[in-house]
Design a protein around this motif. Sequence first.
Motif, short mmCIF file in Angstrom:
data_model
loop_
_atom_site.label_atom_id
_atom_site.label_comp_id
_atom_site.label_asym_id
_atom_site.label_seq_id
_atom_site.Cartn_x
_atom_site.Cartn_y
_atom_site.Cartn_z
N VAL A 1 -4.40 -7.70 5.85
CA VAL A 1 -4.74 -6.52 5.05
C VAL A 1 -3.91 -6.51 3.77
CG1 VAL A 1 -4.64 -3.98 4.95
CG2 VAL A 1 -5.60 -5.12 6.97
N GLN B 1 -5.65 -6.63 0.14
CA GLN B 1 -5.43 -5.54 -0.82
C GLN B 1 -4.81 -6.08 -2.11
OE1 GLN B 1 -3.16 -2.88 1.75
NE2 GLN B 1 -4.94 -1.54 2.00
N LEU C 1 -5.95 -3.50 -5.04
CA LEU C 1 -5.72 -2.18 -4.43
C LEU C 1 -4.23 -1.97 -4.20
CD1 LEU C 1 -8.53 -2.21 -1.70
CD2 LEU C 1 -8.51 -0.87 -3.81
N VAL D 1 -6.12 0.92 5.98
CA VAL D 1 -7.50 0.60 5.65
C VAL D 1 -8.28 1.91 5.61
CG1 VAL D 1 -9.54 -0.72 6.31
CG2 VAL D 1 -7.25 -1.64 6.77
N GLN E 1 -11.28 3.02 0.20
CA GLN E 1 -11.26 2.01 -0.87
C GLN E 1 -11.18 0.59 -0.32
OE1 GLN E 1 -7.99 3.25 -3.36
NE2 GLN E 1 -9.30 4.58 -4.59
N THR E 2 -10.35 0.41 0.69
CA THR E 2 -10.25 -0.93 1.29
C THR E 2 -11.54 -1.30 2.01
OG1 THR E 2 -7.84 -0.68 1.52
CG2 THR E 2 -8.89 -2.39 2.85
N TRP E 3 -12.13 -0.34 2.75
CA TRP E 3 -13.40 -0.62 3.42
C TRP E 3 -14.48 -1.00 2.40
CZ3 TRP E 3 -14.00 -2.01 8.13
CH2 TRP E 3 -13.27 -1.46 9.18
N LYS F 1 -14.16 -2.41 -0.55
CA LYS F 1 -13.92 -3.77 -1.04
C LYS F 1 -14.23 -4.80 0.05
CE LYS F 1 -12.11 -2.92 -5.18
NZ LYS F 1 -12.55 -3.47 -6.44
#
Length: 120
Positions: free
Chosen positions: A86, A90, A95, A101, A104-106, A108
Amino acid sequence: MRKLVTGLAVTGLLFAGSVATAGTANAAQPGATCSEYTTSEPLLRSNSTGAAVQALQCELNLSINPNQGYRLDKDGVFGQATLSAVYKFQSCVGLTVDGEVGPQTWAKLDYWSNAAGWAC
Protein backbone atom coordinates in the motif's frame (compact mmCIF):
# COMPACT_ATOMS: atom_id res chain seq x y z
CA MET A 1 -13.11 5.73 -53.39
CA ARG A 2 -9.34 5.72 -52.81
CA LYS A 3 -9.78 8.00 -49.74
CA LEU A 4 -12.42 5.65 -48.34
CA VAL A 5 -10.21 2.59 -48.80
CA THR A 6 -7.19 4.38 -47.31
CA GLY A 7 -9.29 5.60 -44.37
CA LEU A 8 -10.57 2.09 -43.72
CA ALA A 9 -7.07 0.66 -43.92
CA VAL A 10 -5.71 3.20 -41.43
CA THR A 11 -8.66 2.60 -39.10
CA GLY A 12 -8.02 -1.13 -39.35
CA LEU A 13 -4.37 -0.69 -38.48
CA LEU A 14 -5.19 1.54 -35.52
CA PHE A 15 -7.79 -0.90 -34.29
CA ALA A 16 -5.45 -3.86 -34.74
CA GLY A 17 -2.74 -2.02 -32.82
CA SER A 18 -5.05 -1.30 -29.91
CA VAL A 19 -6.20 -4.91 -29.80
CA ALA A 20 -2.63 -6.17 -29.90
CA THR A 21 -1.62 -4.02 -26.94
CA ALA A 22 -4.78 -4.27 -24.85
CA GLY A 23 -4.22 -5.91 -21.50
CA THR A 24 -0.44 -6.04 -21.67
CA ALA A 25 -0.13 -4.54 -18.19
CA ASN A 26 -1.54 -7.56 -16.52
CA ALA A 27 -0.22 -10.17 -18.92
CA ALA A 28 0.62 -12.42 -15.96
CA GLN A 29 -3.08 -12.50 -15.08
CA PRO A 30 -5.05 -11.97 -18.28
CA GLY A 31 -8.71 -11.30 -17.67
CA ALA A 32 -8.06 -11.13 -13.94
CA THR A 33 -10.74 -9.56 -11.81
CA CYS A 34 -10.91 -8.85 -8.13
CA SER A 35 -14.68 -8.60 -7.81
CA GLU A 36 -14.81 -12.30 -6.93
CA TYR A 37 -13.87 -11.28 -3.37
CA THR A 38 -16.21 -8.34 -2.86
CA THR A 39 -17.31 -5.08 -4.46
CA SER A 40 -17.27 -3.34 -1.08
CA GLU A 41 -14.49 -0.78 -0.63
CA PRO A 42 -14.45 0.10 3.08
CA LEU A 43 -11.71 2.01 4.88
CA LEU A 44 -8.92 -0.49 5.48
CA ARG A 45 -5.80 -0.23 7.58
CA SER A 46 -3.24 -2.50 9.15
CA ASN A 47 -4.81 -5.49 10.96
CA SER A 48 -8.04 -5.34 8.91
CA THR A 49 -9.24 -8.73 7.71
CA GLY A 50 -11.79 -10.22 5.37
CA ALA A 51 -12.99 -10.21 1.78
CA ALA A 52 -12.30 -6.49 1.26
CA VAL A 53 -8.64 -7.09 2.17
CA GLN A 54 -8.53 -9.95 -0.34
CA ALA A 55 -9.89 -7.57 -3.00
CA LEU A 56 -7.25 -5.01 -1.96
CA GLN A 57 -4.47 -7.58 -2.24
CA CYS A 58 -5.76 -8.66 -5.64
CA GLU A 59 -5.89 -5.06 -6.94
CA LEU A 60 -2.42 -4.33 -5.59
CA ASN A 61 -1.11 -7.42 -7.42
CA LEU A 62 -2.64 -6.10 -10.65
CA SER A 63 -1.35 -2.54 -10.11
CA ILE A 64 2.27 -3.08 -9.06
CA ASN A 65 4.68 -4.73 -11.48
CA PRO A 66 5.58 -8.14 -10.02
CA ASN A 67 9.26 -7.36 -10.62
CA GLN A 68 9.00 -4.79 -7.81
CA GLY A 69 8.77 -7.61 -5.23
CA TYR A 70 5.34 -6.80 -3.82
CA ARG A 71 3.45 -10.00 -4.81
CA LEU A 72 0.80 -10.63 -2.16
CA ASP A 73 -1.00 -13.75 -1.07
CA LYS A 74 -4.73 -13.03 -1.18
CA ASP A 75 -5.21 -14.27 2.38
CA GLY A 76 -7.47 -11.47 3.62
CA VAL A 77 -5.06 -10.30 6.31
CA PHE A 78 -3.76 -6.71 6.15
CA GLY A 79 -0.33 -7.50 7.55
CA GLN A 80 3.13 -6.05 6.99
CA ALA A 81 3.46 -7.22 3.37
CA THR A 82 0.14 -5.65 2.42
CA LEU A 83 1.03 -2.46 4.28
CA SER A 84 4.35 -2.23 2.41
CA ALA A 85 2.55 -2.70 -0.92
CA VAL A 86 0.00 0.00 0.00
CA TYR A 87 2.84 2.40 0.87
CA LYS A 88 4.54 1.62 -2.46
CA PHE A 89 1.32 2.05 -4.45
CA GLN A 90 0.35 5.32 -2.73
CA SER A 91 3.82 6.69 -3.37
CA CYS A 92 3.74 5.71 -7.06
CA VAL A 93 0.37 7.33 -7.76
CA GLY A 94 1.00 10.57 -5.87
CA LEU A 95 -1.27 9.98 -2.88
CA THR A 96 -0.51 10.74 0.75
CA VAL A 97 1.49 7.74 1.96
CA ASP A 98 -0.40 6.85 5.13
CA GLY A 99 -1.05 3.12 4.71
CA GLU A 100 -4.80 3.60 4.96
CA VAL A 101 -6.95 2.49 2.05
CA GLY A 102 -9.81 4.96 1.74
CA PRO A 103 -11.79 6.38 -1.19
CA GLN A 104 -8.81 7.99 -2.94
CA THR A 105 -6.64 4.90 -2.75
CA TRP A 106 -9.53 2.64 -3.83
CA ALA A 107 -10.20 4.92 -6.82
CA LYS A 108 -6.56 4.75 -7.94
CA LEU A 109 -6.50 0.98 -7.39
CA ASP A 110 -9.68 0.56 -9.43
CA TYR A 111 -8.05 2.50 -12.26
CA TRP A 112 -4.61 0.86 -12.20
CA SER A 113 -5.85 -2.71 -11.69
CA ASN A 114 -7.66 -2.34 -15.04
CA ALA A 115 -5.10 -0.15 -16.84
CA ALA A 116 -2.81 -1.14 -19.68
CA GLY A 117 0.29 -0.55 -17.63
CA TRP A 118 1.60 -0.71 -14.08
CA ALA A 119 1.30 2.09 -11.53
CA CYS A 120 4.76 1.13 -10.26
